[in-house]
Motif scaffolding. Structure first.
Motif, PDB file in Angstrom:
ATOM      1  N   ILE A 172       0.832  -1.203   0.000  1.00 17.68           N
ATOM      2  CA  ILE A 172       0.000   0.000   0.000  1.00 17.68           C
ATOM      3  C   ILE A 172       0.867   1.254   0.000  1.00 17.68           C
ATOM      4  N   MET A 173       1.949   1.251   0.786  1.00 14.72           N
ATOM      5  CA  MET A 173       2.866   2.395   0.800  1.00 14.72           C
ATOM      6  C   MET A 173       3.454   2.614  -0.596  1.00 14.72           C
ATOM      7  N   SER A 174       3.705   1.542  -1.332  1.00 11.00           N
ATOM      8  CA  SER A 174       4.234   1.656  -2.694  1.00 11.00           C
ATOM      9  C   SER A 174       3.200   2.226  -3.647  1.00 11.00           C
ATOM     10  N   MET A 175       1.919   2.112  -3.317  1.00 10.79           N
ATOM     11  CA  MET A 175       0.850   2.643  -4.163  1.00 10.79           C
ATOM     12  C   MET A 175       0.593   4.123  -3.919  1.00 10.79           C
ATOM     13  N   GLU A 177      10.818  14.255   4.655  1.00 10.90           N
ATOM     14  CA  GLU A 177      11.259  13.570   3.432  1.00 10.90           C
ATOM     15  C   GLU A 177      10.070  12.940   2.710  1.00 10.90           C
ATOM     16  N   PRO A 178       9.598  13.549   1.613  1.00 13.33           N
ATOM     17  CA  PRO A 178       8.513  12.925   0.847  1.00 13.33           C
ATOM     18  C   PRO A 178       9.049  11.782  -0.009  1.00 13.33           C
ATOM     19  N   ILE A 179       8.330  10.695  -0.058  1.00 14.71           N
ATOM     20  CA  ILE A 179       8.742   9.532  -0.838  1.00 14.71           C
ATOM     21  C   ILE A 179       7.615   9.191  -1.807  1.00 14.71           C
ATOM     22  N   ALA A 180       7.915   9.257  -3.090  1.00 16.12           N
ATOM     23  CA  ALA A 180       6.902   9.048  -4.130  1.00 16.12           C
ATOM     24  C   ALA A 180       6.543   7.575  -4.258  1.00 16.12           C
ATOM     25  N   PRO A 181       5.323   7.284  -4.702  1.00 15.93           N
ATOM     26  CA  PRO A 181       4.935   5.884  -4.922  1.00 15.93           C
ATOM     27  C   PRO A 181       5.684   5.280  -6.093  1.00 15.93           C
ATOM     28  N   THR A 182       5.817   3.968  -6.070  1.00 17.47           N
ATOM     29  CA  THR A 182       6.502   3.262  -7.158  1.00 17.47           C
ATOM     30  C   THR A 182       5.522   2.519  -8.055  1.00 17.47           C
ATOM     31  N   ASN A 227       6.239 -15.736 -12.432  1.00 22.52           N
ATOM     32  CA  ASN A 227       6.296 -14.575 -11.546  1.00 22.52           C
ATOM     33  C   ASN A 227       6.456 -13.278 -12.328  1.00 22.52           C
ATOM     34  N   VAL A 228       6.238 -12.157 -11.650  1.00 24.16           N
ATOM     35  CA  VAL A 228       6.460 -10.840 -12.231  1.00 24.16           C
ATOM     36  C   VAL A 228       7.367 -10.055 -11.298  1.00 24.16           C
ATOM     37  N   VAL A 229       7.963  -8.983 -11.841  1.00 30.22           N
ATOM     38  CA  VAL A 229       8.828  -8.107 -11.051  1.00 30.22           C
ATOM     39  C   VAL A 229       8.098  -6.798 -10.804  1.00 30.22           C
ATOM     40  N   GLN A 230       8.119  -6.341  -9.563  1.00 33.88           N
ATOM     41  CA  GLN A 230       7.539  -5.050  -9.218  1.00 33.88           C
ATOM     42  C   GLN A 230       8.540  -4.202  -8.460  1.00 33.88           C
ATOM     43  N   HIS A 231       8.407  -2.869  -8.598  1.00 33.26           N
ATOM     44  CA  HIS A 231       9.250  -1.931  -7.867  1.00 33.26           C
ATOM     45  C   HIS A 231       8.510  -1.541  -6.593  1.00 33.26           C
ATOM     46  N   VAL A 290      13.319   4.560   7.596  1.00 33.28           N
ATOM     47  CA  VAL A 290      14.203   4.649   6.434  1.00 33.28           C
ATOM     48  C   VAL A 290      13.597   3.765   5.353  1.00 33.28           C
ATOM     49  N   VAL A 291      13.308   4.346   4.203  1.00 33.87           N
ATOM     50  CA  VAL A 291      12.632   3.614   3.125  1.00 33.87           C
ATOM     51  C   VAL A 291      13.531   3.566   1.898  1.00 33.87           C
ATOM     52  N   SER A 292      13.688   2.391   1.334  1.00 31.85           N
ATOM     53  CA  SER A 292      14.511   2.217   0.132  1.00 31.85           C
ATOM     54  C   SER A 292      13.658   1.636  -0.994  1.00 31.85           C
ATOM     55  N   LEU A 293      14.213   1.636  -2.195  1.00 30.68           N
ATOM     56  CA  LEU A 293      13.500   1.133  -3.366  1.00 30.68           C
ATOM     57  C   LEU A 293      14.075  -0.206  -3.793  1.00 30.68           C
ATOM     58  N   ASN A 294      13.223  -1.205  -3.894  1.00 26.20           N
ATOM     59  CA  ASN A 294      13.612  -2.523  -4.391  1.00 26.20           C
ATOM     60  C   ASN A 294      13.022  -2.691  -5.787  1.00 26.20           C
ATOM     61  N   THR A 295      13.886  -2.706  -6.803  1.00 22.22           N
ATOM     62  CA  THR A 295      13.406  -2.820  -8.190  1.00 22.22           C
ATOM     63  C   THR A 295      13.427  -4.255  -8.696  1.00 22.22           C
ATOM     64  N   ASN A 296      13.738  -5.192  -7.820  1.00 22.83           N
ATOM     65  CA  ASN A 296      13.849  -6.590  -8.252  1.00 22.83           C
ATOM     66  C   ASN A 296      12.957  -7.530  -7.451  1.00 22.83           C
ATOM     67  N   TYR A 297      11.864  -7.007  -6.917  1.00 21.60           N
ATOM     68  CA  TYR A 297      10.993  -7.855  -6.114  1.00 21.60           C
ATOM     69  C   TYR A 297      10.178  -8.759  -7.038  1.00 21.60           C
ATOM     70  N   SER A 298      10.428 -10.047  -6.956  1.00 22.31           N
ATOM     71  CA  SER A 298       9.755 -11.026  -7.813  1.00 22.31           C
ATOM     72  C   SER A 298       8.711 -11.786  -7.001  1.00 22.31           C
ATOM     73  N   HIS A 299       7.507 -11.865  -7.538  1.00 23.61           N
ATOM     74  CA  HIS A 299       6.441 -12.546  -6.799  1.00 23.61           C
ATOM     75  C   HIS A 299       5.316 -12.961  -7.751  1.00 23.61           C
ATOM     76  N   VAL A 300       4.360 -13.688  -7.222  1.00 21.63           N
ATOM     77  CA  VAL A 300       3.198 -14.102  -7.999  1.00 21.63           C
ATOM     78  C   VAL A 300       2.331 -12.871  -8.258  1.00 21.63           C
ATOM     79  N   PRO A 301       1.883 -12.626  -9.496  1.00 16.39           N
ATOM     80  CA  PRO A 301       1.088 -11.427  -9.779  1.00 16.39           C
ATOM     81  C   PRO A 301      -0.241 -11.429  -9.036  1.00 16.39           C
ATOM     82  N   PHE A 302      -0.773 -10.239  -8.851  1.00 19.83           N
ATOM     83  CA  PHE A 302      -2.005 -10.046  -8.091  1.00 19.83           C
ATOM     84  C   PHE A 302      -3.155 -10.872  -8.647  1.00 19.83           C
ATOM     85  N   THR A 303      -3.302 -10.863  -9.969  1.00 17.24           N
ATOM     86  CA  THR A 303      -4.402 -11.607 -10.586  1.00 17.24           C
ATOM     87  C   THR A 303      -4.259 -13.105 -10.353  1.00 17.24           C
TER      88      THR A 303
END
Length: 343
Positions: free
Chosen positions: A111-114, A130-135, A153-157, A169-182
């Motif tokens: 949800i934070m990523s949204m 520190e504002p952090i934009a959604p990914t 699987n799909v990759v999400q940021h 402290v919030v960082s960006l993970n651009t390689n998160y692989s998981h089963v898609p929502f659908t």
């Protein structure tokens, strides 16, 4: 990543919430906001917490010990004291923590990523917020991922926390692989269909029941109809036909309910100052935009499978056809069961 949680549209949509209640629940007035950052408010807190007995002593103490006093106030067990101290921390994360056990840490990160977040630092750190934009900036990224992963699987940021207690402290993970929502929605629907077909009880506190309760579509009825004739493949057909619509519907409810509950709870325990109100409004606007995108995506999917009424009508038609093809003794058994259950 999703365990079908219970709960911002009423929080983010001024048309659906009383403006007076919003003002009281979420923010203080501008004059109060100035007061919260003044020495007088610090003095009030020092007296309220019993650190000093008179205002002159409290003012002197605030001159040298203000950060400590504010910190103690923020962690106070007294809500009246806690409400006087300006909010510090990860705004979205803290809000989502107030939903309790309904969400796990991975779902909070989703949800934070949204919607993004804003991290506010204590006064002594001398750091600007520190504002952090959604990914995840589109519904397609949420439902189908941002790139193909290994296998199915799909990759999400995604935005990731340094720890799940404060997430300051919030960082960006651009390689998160998981089963898609659908695919997760499809898996849950198949689990429910299998339990219906094998007459396996589904506990009230199960993920399946939570999923059904968090969708506005007639999921359970759909799967009940689909499993009426063993071996017909009807359940698989219905799941394949309506999976994406139900996934979009669930994504909407998932975001709306959880952020609404979290932000409402957060507002009761912390006061947002004027600048915090302005920045928190950015999160609110992003959430509005994401909810609008989900609604639009759902409408596009409906054009493929028909409207909500068409879905219900389709199921009723299938149910009538199934009943008309049942042997009379089976119909009699169903009638006796219905009569028994109605007692």
């Amino acid at each position: 990543m999703t365990k079908w949680a219970k709960g911002l549209e009423t929080w983010i949509n001024n048309a659906r919430i009383n403006s007076c209640e919003t003002a009281k629940a979420i923010v203080s007035t501008a004059a109060e906001a100035v007061g919260y950052s003044s020495q007088e408010t610090c003095a009030d807190l020092a007296i309220d917490m019993g650190l000093e007995s008179d205002r002159d002593s409290a003012r002197k103490r605030c001159g040298t010990d203000r950060p400590s006093i504010l910190s103690s106030a923020r962690s106070s067990g007294d809500a009246n004291v806690r409400n006087k101290a300006p909010f510090v921390g990860n705004l979205t994360w803290k809000a989502l923590q107030y939903t309790g056990a309904y969400l796990d840490d991975a779902e909070r990160e989703l949800i934070m990523s949204m919607v993004g977040t804003i991290i506010y630092y204590p006064e002594e750190s001398r750091r600007d917020p520190e504002p952090i934009a959604p990914t995840l900036t589109s519904i397609s990224q949420l439902l189908y991922g941002q790139a193909a992963g290994s296998g199915t699987n799909v990759v999400q940021h995604l935005l990731r926390c340094n720890d799940y207690t404060n997430c300051d402290v919030v960082s960006l993970n651009t390689n998160y692989s998981h089963v898609p929502f659908t695919a997760k929605v499809e898996t849950m629907m198949r689990s429910i269909a299998d339990k219906i077909a094998t007459r396996t009880p589904i506990p009230n506190n199960s993920a399946e029941v939570g999923f059904v309760n968090q969708t506005t579509e007639p999921v359970y009825k759909m799967l009940s109809v689909g499993t009426s004739i063993p071996g017909s493949g009807l359940a698989d057909s219905l799941i394949g036909q309506y999976r994406d619509v139900i996934a979009a519907d669930y994504a909407y409810v998932f975001l709306e309910r959880n952020l609404r509950l979290g932000m409402a709870a957060l507002s009761k325990d912390y006061t947002l100052q004027q600048t915090q109100r302005d920045q928190a409004n950015q999160v609110r606007q992003r959430a509005q935009a994401m909810l609008l995108q989900i609604s639009q995506e759902k409408n596009l999917l409906y054009q493929k499978v028909g409207s909500f009424r068409a879905v219900a009508s389709h199921l009723e038609q299938l149910e009538r056809q199934l009943r008309s093809n049942m042997p009379q003794h089976v119909m009699d058994m169903l009638g006796q069961q219905a009569a028994y259950l109605s007692r």
